[in-house]
Each structure stands twice: as C-alpha cells, then as structure tokens.
Motif scaffolding. Structure first.
Motif, PDB file in Angstrom:
ATOM      1  N   VAL A 184     -21.767  66.692  29.617  1.00  0.00           N
ATOM      2  CA  VAL A 184     -20.873  67.446  30.508  1.00  0.00           C
ATOM      3  C   VAL A 184     -19.798  66.567  31.153  1.00  0.00           C
ATOM      4  O   VAL A 184     -18.612  66.925  31.138  1.00  0.00           O
ATOM      5  CB  VAL A 184     -21.693  68.213  31.568  1.00  0.00           C
ATOM      6  CG1 VAL A 184     -20.774  68.832  32.621  1.00  0.00           C
ATOM      7  CG2 VAL A 184     -22.521  69.312  30.892  1.00  0.00           C
ATOM      8  N   PRO A 185     -20.127  65.405  31.740  1.00  0.00           N
ATOM      9  CA  PRO A 185     -19.059  64.580  32.329  1.00  0.00           C
ATOM     10  C   PRO A 185     -18.032  64.106  31.308  1.00  0.00           C
ATOM     11  O   PRO A 185     -16.897  63.789  31.670  1.00  0.00           O
ATOM     12  CB  PRO A 185     -19.819  63.390  32.934  1.00  0.00           C
ATOM     13  CG  PRO A 185     -21.205  63.870  33.126  1.00  0.00           C
ATOM     14  CD  PRO A 185     -21.451  64.808  31.991  1.00  0.00           C
ATOM     15  N   ALA A 186     -18.430  64.054  30.032  1.00  0.00           N
ATOM     16  CA  ALA A 186     -17.507  63.632  28.980  1.00  0.00           C
ATOM     17  C   ALA A 186     -16.663  64.791  28.460  1.00  0.00           C
ATOM     18  O   ALA A 186     -15.808  64.595  27.593  1.00  0.00           O
ATOM     19  CB  ALA A 186     -18.286  63.001  27.826  1.00  0.00           C
ATOM     20  N   GLY A 187     -16.918  65.992  28.988  1.00  0.00           N
ATOM     21  CA  GLY A 187     -16.181  67.167  28.520  1.00  0.00           C
ATOM     22  C   GLY A 187     -16.601  67.624  27.142  1.00  0.00           C
ATOM     23  O   GLY A 187     -15.822  68.254  26.419  1.00  0.00           O
ATOM     24  N   VAL A 188     -17.835  67.321  26.771  1.00  0.00           N
ATOM     25  CA  VAL A 188     -18.357  67.696  25.457  1.00  0.00           C
ATOM     26  C   VAL A 188     -19.238  68.933  25.619  1.00  0.00           C
ATOM     27  O   VAL A 188     -20.257  68.889  26.307  1.00  0.00           O
ATOM     28  CB  VAL A 188     -19.173  66.537  24.841  1.00  0.00           C
ATOM     29  CG1 VAL A 188     -19.828  66.979  23.546  1.00  0.00           C
ATOM     30  CG2 VAL A 188     -18.278  65.336  24.601  1.00  0.00           C
ATOM     31  N   PHE A 189     -18.839  70.028  24.984  1.00  0.00           N
ATOM     32  CA  PHE A 189     -19.583  71.276  25.134  1.00  0.00           C
ATOM     33  C   PHE A 189     -19.916  71.917  23.786  1.00  0.00           C
ATOM     34  O   PHE A 189     -20.260  73.097  23.728  1.00  0.00           O
ATOM     35  CB  PHE A 189     -18.773  72.265  25.985  1.00  0.00           C
ATOM     36  CG  PHE A 189     -18.439  71.740  27.348  1.00  0.00           C
ATOM     37  CD1 PHE A 189     -19.403  71.675  28.348  1.00  0.00           C
ATOM     38  CD2 PHE A 189     -17.167  71.284  27.634  1.00  0.00           C
ATOM     39  CE1 PHE A 189     -19.095  71.171  29.607  1.00  0.00           C
ATOM     40  CE2 PHE A 189     -16.850  70.780  28.892  1.00  0.00           C
ATOM     41  CZ  PHE A 189     -17.817  70.721  29.879  1.00  0.00           C
ATOM     42  N   ASN A 190     -19.808  71.158  22.708  1.00  0.00           N
ATOM     43  CA  ASN A 190     -20.143  71.694  21.383  1.00  0.00           C
ATOM     44  C   ASN A 190     -21.649  71.612  21.167  1.00  0.00           C
ATOM     45  O   ASN A 190     -22.154  70.797  20.393  1.00  0.00           O
ATOM     46  CB  ASN A 190     -19.378  70.944  20.283  1.00  0.00           C
ATOM     47  CG  ASN A 190     -19.514  69.438  20.382  1.00  0.00           C
ATOM     48  OD1 ASN A 190     -19.692  68.888  21.455  1.00  0.00           O
ATOM     49  ND2 ASN A 190     -19.436  68.764  19.242  1.00  0.00           N
TER      50      ASN A 190
END
Length: 301
Positions: free
Chosen positions: A211-217
């Motif tokens: 989540v902090p890395a902006g990864v939502f796949n």
C-alpha cells in the motif's frame, strides 16, 4: 497502561535503540535461550529419530513454557513489558543486517557475500551481485513478517504470553522443521504450527509493503505469492517484488545442490544490486510506519 500504549513505546524503543550489542555480549539474547531449549528437546526426544508424536510433545512443552514465562513477565508491570516487546520486535536489527549487505556490495562482491551469509541459509560462495541482492531483499520481506509484524500481531491478540508462544514456535521452525530424515516427522507439528501462526501476519505484511508503494494489483501479487514454496513467505516477498520492481526467489543452491524454484514477480528486474536493496529498506520503514499508524488508530477506538 494499555496494550496499545505498551506496544507503541516498545516499537519506538526498538526503532531508536535496536539491539544493544553491549548487553548481548554479556547476556544471552532471549532468542538464544529459546534456541537452547529447542536444541535440548531435539537431543532428548529426537536422538533416535523421534516421530510425529515426539515432535508434537516437544512443541507442547515449548509452547507451555513460553506461555508461562510470558504470564510471569506480565505480572512485573508495563516497564518490563515494554522492554521485552522491544527486544522481541526486531525492526531496527533487520534493517541493519540488510543494509550491511548493500554496504558490502559497494565495497566488493566478496564483502556482499559475507554480509548476506549472515542472514540466509542458502549457499553464498558462488553468488553473483544479483543473487546477493535478491537474497537480502527476500530476507528483508520475509523477516518483516516473521520478526516484526507477527510479534506485534500476537502481542495485540494475547499480550506477552501469546508473543512468547509465537517466538518460540518460530524459533523451533527455523531449527527442526526440515524435510530431512532426522526432522521429516519430528518437525512436522512445529512446521504446521508456524504456518498457522504466520498465516494472518504474512498477509498483513503484504498489505503493509504494497500500500505505501502504491501497489494495488492484488491478483498479480496473489498469483506470485502462490509460486513460492512457503504458504506464507510468498506474500511479503511478492509485495516487495512488485513494490520495487524486482524478481525474487528463482533458482538457488543449498548444500551444494542447485534447486529450481519459481520466480516471484518474474516480470521484475533480475540484474539488481545495492540500489534495489536500498529501495527495499525504504519499503521496510514505510511498512513499519503504516503499522505504527494502524496501531495508534486501534488504540483510539
């Protein structure tokens, strides 16, 4: 003092102080004492190739002893609680060990190999730079789950007794849960117990990294996580692979034999080095910060 307040203070203490070398040079670390207990039960109950029941009995002794010790320490008050939790939650120590690999690689490949040999069990003597970096990043992700998030989770669930039970099971898993003639049956109960205790924390760690890395796949992360031989370690490793854009796992050597493991995040970069280790360390601290924030929110409610 509330459980959440104790935990926040302990996490802060660990982040600031880490492992005080001067102390552990003079006294055995609790993890060392747990390891000695596991070793004694191994020698006592597995000397003739103990079976599943002997292993389950050894695990029951360890868990009962850990629970009783946690209960006794709980009675000594919040200051003792804070110190014990800070000792058993190893965020700063984890970061320092992983950072040492990046620092070593910047000096020479040999220095990087020596540093990574301190944190992984696979063969390191013939690793190239990418293999060294990949091993350290995998260790970073997996130990964020085992060494930080899982202890926090179980402390929130059941205080020091639950935390010490988790730690002794995790320690035993690293010592006797192997598929070898000696441990195939003796370590089976421990392996199952460790898998159960890490099931939820591993998936929480996955979210804390992603989540902090902006990864939502999430579908891609789940697909990659299931490529891993472990039912739990694949989740934080897959999240880290996607967060920093690298491929993890893959072939590696144990005891002189190359083993073909599937790639986790196989579409990511495979030619990596200290820069990618630095990126993984940033993700560790971002995950830690998000975890602390969630604990504070939990305390407010």
């Amino acid at each position: 003092m509330s459980t959440v307040a104790v935990l926040i203070l302990a996490l802060t203490l660990d982040a600031v102080m880490g492992e005080p070398k001067w102390l552990w040079d003079r006294a055995p670390h609790p993890a060392v004492l747990m390891g000695r207990a596991v070793g004694w039960l191994d020698r006592t109950m597995n000397s003739q190739g103990g079976g599943i029941m002997a292993g389950a009995g050894a695990l029951a002794i360890l868990m009962t002893g850990a629970y009783a010790m946690g209960w006794g320490l709980d009675l000594l008050g919040p200051v003792v609680e804070i110190i014990v939790v800070a000792i058993l939650v190893a965020q700063r120590s984890l970061v320092q060990h992983v950072a040492a690999v990046a620092d070593g690689l910047r000096v020479s490949l040999g220095d990087g190999r020596r540093a990574v040999s301190m944190i992984v069990s696979r063969d390191t003597a013939q690793m190239d730079q990418s293999g060294v970096a990949r091993s350290s990043i995998e260790s970073a992700a997996e130990n964020m789950s085992d060494g930080v998030v899982a202890p926090v989770f179980w402390f929130l669930v059941g205080g020091l007794p639950a935390l010490l039970v988790y730690k002794v099971v995790n320690t035993a898993d690293s010592m006797i849960a192997y598929r070898t003639p000696k441990y195939e049956y003796f370590g089976k109960a421990t392996a199952y117990a460790d898998d159960i205790l890490n099931f939820i924390p591993a998936r929480i760690t996955c979210a804390l990294i992603a989540v902090p890395a902006g990864v939502f796949n999430w579908r891609d992360i789940a697909r990659d996580a299931r490529q891993h031989r472990s039912p739990n370690a694949g989740w934080p490793e897959a999240a880290m692979a996607h967060a920093i854009g690298v491929a993890l796992a893959g072939p590696r050597s144990y005891d002189g034999k190359m083993q073909e493991f599937a790639w986790v995040g196989g579409a990511g970069a495979r030619d990596i080095g200290p820069v990618q280790i630095d990126a993984a360390i940033r993700q560790l601290w971002l995950a830690w910060g998000m975890m602390v924030g969630l604990v504070i929110v939990l305390g407010l409610f």
